[in-house]
Design a protein around this motif. Sequence first.
Motif, PDB file in Angstrom:
ATOM      1  N   ALA A 164       9.732  -2.409  -8.025  1.00  0.00           N
ATOM      2  CA  ALA A 164       9.344  -3.422  -7.045  1.00  0.00           C
ATOM      3  C   ALA A 164       9.240  -4.800  -7.679  1.00  0.00           C
ATOM      4  N   GLU A 165       8.946  -4.848  -8.984  1.00  0.00           N
ATOM      5  CA  GLU A 165       8.785  -6.130  -9.675  1.00  0.00           C
ATOM      6  C   GLU A 165       9.947  -6.438 -10.608  1.00  0.00           C
ATOM      7  N   ALA A 166      11.008  -5.643 -10.545  1.00  0.00           N
ATOM      8  CA  ALA A 166      12.141  -5.839 -11.449  1.00  0.00           C
ATOM      9  C   ALA A 166      12.843  -7.171 -11.233  1.00  0.00           C
ATOM     10  N   HIS A 167      12.665  -7.767 -10.042  1.00  0.00           N
ATOM     11  CA  HIS A 167      13.307  -9.056  -9.776  1.00  0.00           C
ATOM     12  C   HIS A 167      12.737 -10.174 -10.642  1.00  0.00           C
ATOM     13  N   ASN A 168      11.644  -9.886 -11.363  1.00  0.00           N
ATOM     14  CA  ASN A 168      11.105 -10.873 -12.297  1.00  0.00           C
ATOM     15  C   ASN A 168      11.929 -10.958 -13.580  1.00  0.00           C
ATOM     16  N   LEU A 169      12.838 -10.003 -13.793  1.00  0.00           N
ATOM     17  CA  LEU A 169      13.722 -10.014 -14.947  1.00  0.00           C
ATOM     18  C   LEU A 169      15.088 -10.547 -14.540  1.00  0.00           C
ATOM     19  N   GLU A 170      15.834 -11.041 -15.510  1.00  0.00           N
ATOM     20  CA  GLU A 170      17.174 -11.542 -15.234  1.00  0.00           C
ATOM     21  C   GLU A 170      18.131 -10.396 -14.941  1.00  0.00           C
ATOM     22  N   ARG A 171      19.123 -10.661 -14.142  1.00  0.00           N
ATOM     23  CA  ARG A 171      20.075  -9.636 -13.711  1.00  0.00           C
ATOM     24  C   ARG A 171      20.681  -8.846 -14.884  1.00  0.00           C
ATOM     25  N   PRO A 172      21.227  -9.496 -15.936  1.00  0.00           N
ATOM     26  CA  PRO A 172      21.843  -8.710 -17.019  1.00  0.00           C
ATOM     27  C   PRO A 172      20.866  -7.751 -17.693  1.00  0.00           C
ATOM     28  N   GLU A 173      19.620  -8.195 -17.852  1.00  0.00           N
ATOM     29  CA  GLU A 173      18.629  -7.326 -18.487  1.00  0.00           C
ATOM     30  C   GLU A 173      18.314  -6.130 -17.608  1.00  0.00           C
ATOM     31  N   VAL A 174      18.172  -6.347 -16.309  1.00  0.00           N
ATOM     32  CA  VAL A 174      17.896  -5.239 -15.395  1.00  0.00           C
ATOM     33  C   VAL A 174      19.051  -4.234 -15.422  1.00  0.00           C
ATOM     34  N   ILE A 175      20.261  -4.722 -15.445  1.00  0.00           N
ATOM     35  CA  ILE A 175      21.421  -3.826 -15.499  1.00  0.00           C
ATOM     36  C   ILE A 175      21.373  -2.969 -16.756  1.00  0.00           C
ATOM     37  N   ASP A 176      21.098  -3.589 -17.907  1.00  0.00           N
ATOM     38  CA  ASP A 176      21.033  -2.829 -19.160  1.00  0.00           C
ATOM     39  C   ASP A 176      19.929  -1.784 -19.125  1.00  0.00           C
ATOM     40  N   ASP A 196       0.827  -1.213   0.000  1.00  0.00           N
ATOM     41  CA  ASP A 196       0.000   0.000   0.000  1.00  0.00           C
ATOM     42  C   ASP A 196       0.858   1.258   0.000  1.00  0.00           C
ATOM     43  N   ARG A 197       2.189   1.103   0.086  1.00  0.00           N
ATOM     44  CA  ARG A 197       3.086   2.241  -0.145  1.00  0.00           C
ATOM     45  C   ARG A 197       3.044   2.659  -1.609  1.00  0.00           C
ATOM     46  N   LEU A 198       2.723   1.704  -2.466  1.00  0.00           N
ATOM     47  CA  LEU A 198       2.835   1.917  -3.897  1.00  0.00           C
ATOM     48  C   LEU A 198       1.501   2.209  -4.577  1.00  0.00           C
ATOM     49  N   ARG A 212       7.258   8.839 -15.536  1.00  0.00           N
ATOM     50  CA  ARG A 212       6.099   8.264 -14.844  1.00  0.00           C
ATOM     51  C   ARG A 212       6.570   7.664 -13.529  1.00  0.00           C
ATOM     52  N   PRO A 213       6.850   8.516 -12.551  1.00  0.00           N
ATOM     53  CA  PRO A 213       7.455   8.040 -11.299  1.00  0.00           C
ATOM     54  C   PRO A 213       6.627   7.015 -10.543  1.00  0.00           C
ATOM     55  N   ALA A 214       5.300   7.125 -10.569  1.00  0.00           N
ATOM     56  CA  ALA A 214       4.473   6.167  -9.840  1.00  0.00           C
ATOM     57  C   ALA A 214       4.593   4.771 -10.457  1.00  0.00           C
ATOM     58  N   ASP A 215       4.538   4.700 -11.794  1.00  0.00           N
ATOM     59  CA  ASP A 215       4.680   3.415 -12.463  1.00  0.00           C
ATOM     60  C   ASP A 215       6.092   2.864 -12.314  1.00  0.00           C
ATOM     61  N   PHE A 216       7.085   3.749 -12.263  1.00  0.00           N
ATOM     62  CA  PHE A 216       8.462   3.287 -12.070  1.00  0.00           C
ATOM     63  C   PHE A 216       8.608   2.565 -10.737  1.00  0.00           C
TER      64      PHE A 216
END
Length: 208
Positions: free
Chosen positions: A112-124, A40-42, A103-107
């Motif tokens: 919060a859900e970025a862990h659903n992507l693989e590490r190299p993709e998140v870094i890029d 509920d923070r988000l 879009r800061p709210a969507d960011f």
Amino acid sequence: MAKDAVDRLTPMGVMVLALLREGDMHPYEMVRLMRARHDDRLLTITNGTLYHTVSRLHRAGLIDELGIDREGNRPERTTYALTDAGREAVMTWVQRELPRIDRPADFRIALAEAHNLERPEVIDILRARRLALVEDHARHRDGLHAAREKSVPEQVLVEIERQEALLAAELGWLDSLLDRLETQVLPWGPSAFQNSDRYRAQRKAAQQ
């Protein structure tokens, strides 16, 4: 994945799909997990909004009904599972929103859900975000400097001053995050937390 299906996703829809990546659930469990994790923070979490979101996701083919259970005096509970289309949708939405700086709210949801992507993709993706932040920070910094050289009253510059400071702070935080991701100091991905005692306790409590 059709672009319009991703475009129609709401932040609540993204979070429901992300929850179902962790396992099959009924909406009551989803609500309890979101509240236990202080989501509920988000966004605003209400039973009505979540149940409406689940219904829309089901109609869109992003989740499937697995069955209906009823124990004792409890109301019927329908358990849902993520479809392949739903799995792709949440990942596509995160990929789209994570680099955006407008879009800061969507960011915040995407992060919060970025862990659903693989590490190299998140870094890029975060590197691309960093480039956009550097440009935006320079624009605010240079604009502030130019305004002061023209003796623009400080009282009308406070919003620009604040935004410049926030952008500088975010760049500092992002550099730290990228360093932890690149050096693999930061555990990443679902396997990094699904077997933790806290994770198991949260899931068990939400299922009651």
